[in-house]
Design an enzyme around this catalytic site. Structure first.
Site, PDB file in Angstrom:
ATOM      1  N   ASP A 138       9.227   2.885   0.029  1.00 47.06           N
ATOM      2  CA  ASP A 138       8.157   3.529   0.780  1.00 47.06           C
ATOM      3  C   ASP A 138       8.317   3.120   2.243  1.00 47.06           C
ATOM      4  OD1 ASP A 138       5.911   4.516   1.950  1.00 47.06           O
ATOM      5  OD2 ASP A 138       4.488   3.608   0.543  1.00 47.06           O
ATOM      6  N   LYS A 188       4.023   8.987   9.035  1.00 46.12           N
ATOM      7  CA  LYS A 188       3.704   8.392  10.332  1.00 46.12           C
ATOM      8  C   LYS A 188       4.611   8.873  11.473  1.00 46.12           C
ATOM      9  CE  LYS A 188       0.737   5.059   8.323  1.00 46.12           C
ATOM     10  NZ  LYS A 188       0.758   4.271   7.111  1.00 46.12           N
ATOM     11  N   TYR A 212       0.853  -1.192   0.000  1.00 40.56           N
ATOM     12  CA  TYR A 212       0.000   0.000   0.000  1.00 40.56           C
ATOM     13  C   TYR A 212       0.883   1.233   0.000  1.00 40.56           C
ATOM     14  CZ  TYR A 212      -3.484   3.436   1.583  1.00 40.56           C
ATOM     15  OH  TYR A 212      -4.312   4.528   1.701  1.00 40.56           O
TER      16      TYR A 212
HETATM   17  C1  PLP Z   1       0.135   4.750   5.718  1.00 39.70           C
HETATM   18  C2  PLP Z   1       0.931   4.507   4.497  1.00 39.70           C
HETATM   19  C3  PLP Z   1       0.903   5.375   3.394  1.00 39.70           C
HETATM   20  C4  PLP Z   1      -0.070   6.514   3.298  1.00 39.70           C
HETATM   21  O1  PLP Z   1       0.134   7.478   4.261  1.00 39.70           O
HETATM   22  P1  PLP Z   1      -1.079   8.453   4.648  1.00 39.70           P
HETATM   23  O2  PLP Z   1      -0.455   9.416   5.592  1.00 39.70           O
HETATM   24  O3  PLP Z   1      -2.141   7.584   5.239  1.00 39.70           O
HETATM   25  O4  PLP Z   1      -1.530   9.102   3.377  1.00 39.70           O
HETATM   26  C5  PLP Z   1       1.781   5.150   2.359  1.00 39.70           C
HETATM   27  N1  PLP Z   1       2.629   4.113   2.384  1.00 39.70           N
HETATM   28  C6  PLP Z   1       2.680   3.253   3.401  1.00 39.70           C
HETATM   29  C7  PLP Z   1       3.667   2.138   3.389  1.00 39.70           C
HETATM   30  C8  PLP Z   1       1.814   3.405   4.489  1.00 39.70           C
HETATM   31  O5  PLP Z   1       1.832   2.507   5.477  1.00 39.70           O
END
Ligand code: PLP
Length: 427
Positions: A238, A266, A143
């Site tokens: 990511d 995060k 994701y």
């Molecule tokens: C949470 C997440 C996102 C998206 O971040 P948001 O702040 O919710 O837009 C992208 N990549 C990874 C791996 C994530 O866990």
């Protein structure tokens, strides 16, 4: 849950689609209606009825120090008194960028944004602008936020082009996203064989966290690096979950593989809306106003968010922080294994540092296909049995449990006692 939560949810649904601002919060995959949170402190959250729960969601990762960590709250309070947004330069932004560079050596320059979604979308645009190519490779089950390029599922054809996984995503977007399998270099090689000179970037969660926790097998990340090298394709890690979670340098530090671009979020913002993307200076300098690739943000580098993030980073940079957290996580896994002994259905555990998932299926879970074998109904029963005993897990099988530095022995003992009882719900 309680009738009070049900009526809160019913009220919310009149004004908010599904009653939630992010789908997983609706509890659809575990059953029941969501609990509404009033406050949180340390390892605990308190719902709107005043009931306490031990929290293993931690706002999906940011709360690595526990909730309402005093130095973070003090930093936000002090910053708020000085004004909440200027839409102009602050020294705190530079300090934040310097801190990221010091912690994550592959990042030579970095830009701050407000969400992980923005970070990944911008990183992909930058990769396309830099390479002058249009296609990207992503892995099934990973994701990267809700940008159009990422809401893509496998097509019906033999290979390559994806289909939109959400209405509203155009076929055009889907055509530019190629899907590969996590932990399967062959699947990536096949894509490069078919259209290698069109691929701008590979984007991957180096440790997958959004189909439950999946561990990169030996050679997988190194293999991605090698495939990008010499092909003018950029490797994007990511690390929105793994950044500052698996160590100061995230998963790239842990596995010793250097991406061209990295996305962070995060933990970076200490619970405020802050994220970032960064990497090689020659790539980052393609960004406007230095270069032609456009990206901007009214609230980017917001003073409350940078204050919270800097206070957070100060804490995790203290010597021994990750060693202590990871030791605790090891004990947590051992506790879970012994508490789950005698469960009536198969289970397996994947853990990297303070990220862990218990899958209710025979292991190993190593890719999207094997993750999907998990018994989600059993997870729903387990989740609700834990909730009844005051332990709040992720309301979906395909998420990580997040340990924080505030999860002390007492909390962990109560958790394993709850697991022992909840095991009965699995039969
Ligand atoms: C949470 C997440 C996102 C998206 O971040 P948001 O702040 O919710 O837009 C992208 N990549 C990874 C791996 C994530 O866990």
């Amino acid at each position: 849950m309680t009738a009070a939560h049900e009526s809160r949810h019913a009220r919310a649904r009149l004004s908010i689609p599904g009653g939630v601002n992010s789908p997983v919060r609706a509890f659809r995959s575990v059953g029941g209606s969501p609990i509404f949170i009033r406050s949180a402190k340390g390892p605990r959250i308190t719902d709107a009825d005043g009931r306490e729960y031990i929290d293993f969601v931690g706002s999906w990762g940011p709360m690595i120090l526990g909730h309402a960590f005093p130095p973070v709250i003090a930093a936000i309070t002090a910053a708020a008194a000085l004004g909440t947004s200027f839409g102009a330069c602050t020294e705190a932004e530079t300090e934040m960028a310097e801190a990221v560079r010091e912690c994550v050596p592959s990042v030579e320059k970095v830009r701050l944004v407000c969400s992980g979604t923005e970070a990944t979308m911008s990183a992909v645009r930058l990769a396309r602008g830099y390479t002058r190519r249009e296609k990207i490779v992503k892995f099934r089950g990973c994701y990267h936020g809700h940008g159009d390029s990422f809401l893509i599922q496998a097509g019906s054809g033999a290979m390559t082009f994806g289909n939109p996984s959400s209405p509203g995503v155009t076929k055009g977007s889907a055509q530019d996203t190629l899907l590969a399998e996590y932990n399967d270099l062959e699947s990536v090689r096949a894509l490069f064989k078919a259209c290698g000179d069109e691929i701008a970037a590979i984007i991957v969660e180096p440790v997958a966290g959004n189909m439950g926790v999946l561990i990169p097998e030996k050679g997988f990340l190194e293999g991605l690096r090698a495939l990008c090298d010499g092909r003018n394709t950029l490797l994007i890690f990511d690390e929105v979950i793994t950044g500052f979670r698996l160590g100061l340098a995230g998963a790239q530090g842990l596995y010793g593989v250097k991406p061209d671009l990295t996305t962070l979020g995060k933990i970076l913002g200490g619970g405020l809306p802050l994220a970032a993307y960064g990497g090689r200076a020659d790539i980052m300098d393609m960004l406007s106003p230095e270069g032609p690739v456009y990206q901007a943000g009214t609230l980017a580098g917001n003073p409350l968010a940078t204050a919270a993030g800097l206070a957070m980073l100060k804490e995790v940079r203290k010597p021994g922080f990750y060693e202590t957290l990871n030791r605790r996580a090891e004990a947590w896994e051992a506790d879970m294994r012994s508490a789950l002994k005698g469960a009536a259905i198969p289970w397996c555990i994947n853990r990297v540092g303070s990220l862990m998932t218990v899958f209710f299926c025979e292991g190993p879970v190593r890719d999207y296909e094997s993750a999907l074998k998990a018994d989600t109904k059993a997870y729903g029963r387990f989740f609700n049995a834990m909730l009844d005993q005051g332990v709040y897990l992720a309301p979906s099988q395909f998420e990580a449990a997040f340990l924080s530095a505030a999860h002390d022995d007492e909390v962990m003992q109560r958790t394993s006692a709850a697991v022992k009882k909840a095991v009965a719900s699995l039969a």
